[in-house]
Motif scaffolding. Structure first.
Motif, mmCIF file in Angstrom:
data_model
loop_
_atom_site.group_PDB
_atom_site.id
_atom_site.type_symbol
_atom_site.label_atom_id
_atom_site.label_comp_id
_atom_site.label_asym_id
_atom_site.label_seq_id
_atom_site.Cartn_x
_atom_site.Cartn_y
_atom_site.Cartn_z
ATOM 1 N N ALA A 1 0.845 -1.193 0.000
ATOM 2 C CA ALA A 1 0.000 0.000 0.000
ATOM 3 C C ALA A 1 0.882 1.245 0.000
ATOM 4 C CB ALA A 1 -0.926 0.015 1.212
ATOM 5 N N THR A 2 0.585 2.149 -0.905
ATOM 6 C CA THR A 2 1.245 3.453 -0.956
ATOM 7 C C THR A 2 0.231 4.501 -0.526
ATOM 8 O OG1 THR A 2 2.721 2.768 -2.750
ATOM 9 C CG2 THR A 2 2.418 5.135 -2.423
ATOM 10 N N VAL A 3 0.552 5.225 0.534
ATOM 11 C CA VAL A 3 -0.323 6.292 1.030
ATOM 12 C C VAL A 3 0.255 7.616 0.550
ATOM 13 C CG1 VAL A 3 -1.353 7.363 3.069
ATOM 14 C CG2 VAL A 3 -0.831 4.902 3.080
ATOM 15 N N LEU A 4 -0.521 8.329 -0.235
ATOM 16 C CA LEU A 4 -0.082 9.624 -0.761
ATOM 17 C C LEU A 4 -0.983 10.715 -0.215
ATOM 18 C CD1 LEU A 4 1.200 10.659 -4.183
ATOM 19 C CD2 LEU A 4 -0.926 11.747 -3.428
ATOM 20 N N ASP A 5 -0.381 11.805 0.240
ATOM 21 C CA ASP A 5 -1.150 12.926 0.775
ATOM 22 C C ASP A 5 -0.382 14.215 0.498
ATOM 23 O OD1 ASP A 5 -3.641 12.987 2.997
ATOM 24 O OD2 ASP A 5 -2.423 14.800 2.931
ATOM 25 N N LEU A 6 -1.136 15.299 0.325
ATOM 26 C CA LEU A 6 -0.527 16.607 0.080
ATOM 27 C C LEU A 6 0.119 17.172 1.332
ATOM 28 C CD1 LEU A 6 -0.412 18.683 -2.319
ATOM 29 C CD2 LEU A 6 -2.493 19.710 -1.366
ATOM 30 N N ALA B 1 2.520 12.012 8.880
ATOM 31 C CA ALA B 1 3.259 11.805 10.135
ATOM 32 C C ALA B 1 2.353 11.184 11.193
ATOM 33 C CB ALA B 1 3.825 13.136 10.630
ATOM 34 N N GLU B 2 1.100 11.624 11.257
ATOM 35 C CA GLU B 2 0.154 11.026 12.211
ATOM 36 C C GLU B 2 -0.094 9.560 11.861
ATOM 37 O OE1 GLU B 2 -1.180 12.268 15.055
ATOM 38 O OE2 GLU B 2 0.165 13.964 14.706
ATOM 39 N N GLY B 3 -0.196 9.264 10.571
ATOM 40 C CA GLY B 3 -0.402 7.880 10.149
ATOM 41 C C GLY B 3 0.750 6.981 10.548
ATOM 42 N N ARG B 4 1.963 7.501 10.368
ATOM 43 C CA ARG B 4 3.156 6.702 10.694
ATOM 44 C C ARG B 4 3.239 6.376 12.193
ATOM 45 N NH1 ARG B 4 5.926 10.768 7.845
ATOM 46 N NH2 ARG B 4 6.275 10.277 5.645
ATOM 47 N N LYS B 5 2.607 7.192 13.033
ATOM 48 C CA LYS B 5 2.658 6.979 14.485
ATOM 49 C C LYS B 5 1.751 5.835 14.940
ATOM 50 C CE LYS B 5 3.334 11.890 15.645
ATOM 51 N NZ LYS B 5 2.654 13.053 16.279
ATOM 52 N N ARG B 6 0.803 5.438 14.101
ATOM 53 C CA ARG B 6 -0.188 4.460 14.533
ATOM 54 C C ARG B 6 0.422 3.069 14.654
ATOM 55 N NH1 ARG B 6 -5.696 5.959 11.303
ATOM 56 N NH2 ARG B 6 -6.212 3.883 12.087
ATOM 57 N N ALA B 7 -0.125 2.302 15.566
ATOM 58 C CA ALA B 7 0.410 0.966 15.824
ATOM 59 C C ALA B 7 0.383 0.106 14.568
ATOM 60 C CB ALA B 7 -0.392 0.300 16.937
ATOM 61 N N GLU B 8 -0.683 0.250 13.769
ATOM 62 C CA GLU B 8 -0.781 -0.547 12.546
ATOM 63 C C GLU B 8 0.381 -0.259 11.608
ATOM 64 O OE1 GLU B 8 -5.223 0.760 13.090
ATOM 65 O OE2 GLU B 8 -3.257 1.540 13.648
ATOM 66 N N ALA B 9 0.819 1.010 11.592
ATOM 67 C CA ALA B 9 1.903 1.405 10.691
ATOM 68 C C ALA B 9 3.185 0.660 11.029
ATOM 69 C CB ALA B 9 2.122 2.910 10.762
ATOM 70 N N GLU B 10 3.436 0.496 12.321
ATOM 71 C CA GLU B 10 4.638 -0.216 12.744
ATOM 72 C C GLU B 10 4.548 -1.697 12.387
ATOM 73 O OE1 GLU B 10 7.179 -0.779 16.853
ATOM 74 O OE2 GLU B 10 5.907 0.994 16.602
ATOM 75 N N ALA B 11 3.377 -2.275 12.606
ATOM 76 C CA ALA B 11 3.185 -3.702 12.335
ATOM 77 C C ALA B 11 3.260 -4.014 10.842
ATOM 78 C CB ALA B 11 1.841 -4.161 12.889
ATOM 79 N N MET B 12 2.887 -3.036 10.006
ATOM 80 C CA MET B 12 2.821 -3.262 8.558
ATOM 81 C C MET B 12 3.903 -2.492 7.801
ATOM 82 S SD MET B 12 -1.288 -2.848 8.050
ATOM 83 C CE MET B 12 -2.473 -3.728 9.063
ATOM 84 N N ALA B 13 4.946 -2.082 8.498
ATOM 85 C CA ALA B 13 5.937 -1.168 7.915
ATOM 86 C C ALA B 13 6.506 -1.664 6.588
ATOM 87 C CB ALA B 13 7.071 -0.923 8.905
#
Length: 250
Positions: free
Chosen positions: A90-95, A101-113
């Motif tokens: 998954a590629t997350v693109l945002d302006l 940065a908030e997304g990267r802080k989430r627990a799911e982000a670490e588990a699915m890095a």
């Protein structure tokens, strides 16, 4: 004055030069990024989670698929997609960098890095080659794009043949009386919630106004078809408060 500078678009109920809108939208989401997920729950009474699950139900992610989630901010859609697919990319693109940065802080982000990429970019000019992704999603983001038709054209370009577009966006309730009740709630309650929770009334006033300016279901369906997508359809959610649009690159 250049031709581009003379073109105008909507920023909520305000008319602004096209070349100013992206910066203003960035300002809104810079302001609300740290409280965005909390505010989504407050504004929709948690129903946005049901809508996003409905999006995944219709999308039916498959193992190994590559997703581009545009205006993906804090990763809600990307996380759901990867969990449903079992494995994929998954590629997350945002302006707006603070949203990512908030997304990267989430627990799911670490588990699915290993399965996630986070990229700052513009929906109207995607930094990817043609035919790069199996699925393109945009959730509550396309109404903030300066030229939504350009974003749809870019979605078509970067999808592989057989690829799927899915758009989740606030829409219009077909029943006039219900729409009036919803408008009363939106314009009177949501900006106040924004002030209470995020300390930012103006940004949420804009978000409410931007919903009202967005095309209705049939009009947006025509835009999806105009971008080249086939088998284009939509499904209303919660009486049309939100709507899912789907199309295929064939």
């Amino acid at each position: 004055m250049t031709q581009d500078a003379q073109k105008t678009t909507h920023f909520g109920f305000e008319t602004v030069p096209e070349n100013e809108k992206a910066g203003r939208v960035q300002g809104v989401f810079n302001s609300v990024a740290s409280k965005y997920d909390v505010m989504n729950d407050a504004m929709s009474m948690g129903i946005h989670r049901v809508w996003k699950d409905a999006m995944m139900d219709w999308l039916a992610p498959r193992p190994g698929q590559q997703l581009l989630d545009v205006a993906g901010g804090t990763g809600d859609i990307a996380f759901r997609f990867l969990k449903r697919a079992g494995h994929g990319q998954a590629t997350v693109l945002d302006l707006t960098e603070p949203m990512l940065a908030e997304g990267r802080k989430r627990a799911e982000a670490e588990a699915m890095a290993d399965s996630l990429d986070w990229i700052v970019g513009d929906a109207m000019s995607l930094p990817f080659p043609d035919n790069s992704f199996d699925v393109y999603t945009i959730s509550f983001g396309i109404r903030n794009v300066t030229r939504p038709q350009d974003a749809l054209a870019e979605a078509f370009r970067v999808l592989r043949p057989g690829g799927r577009l899915m758009v989740l966006e606030f829409s219009q309730i077909p029943n006039d009386m219900m729409q009036k009740v919803y408008d009363l709630y939106s314009f009177n309650i949501i900006p106040r919630l924004g002030q209470m929770i995020a300390g930012d009334r103006d940004s949420y006033q804009y978000l409410v106004e931007s919903i009202r300016r967005f095309p209705d279901q049939e009009s947006f369906l025509g835009m999806v078809q105009g971008a080249g997508f086939e088998q284009a359809k939509y499904r209303n959610l919660t009486m049309g408060v939100a709507c899912l649009h789907s199309g295929w690159k064939i």
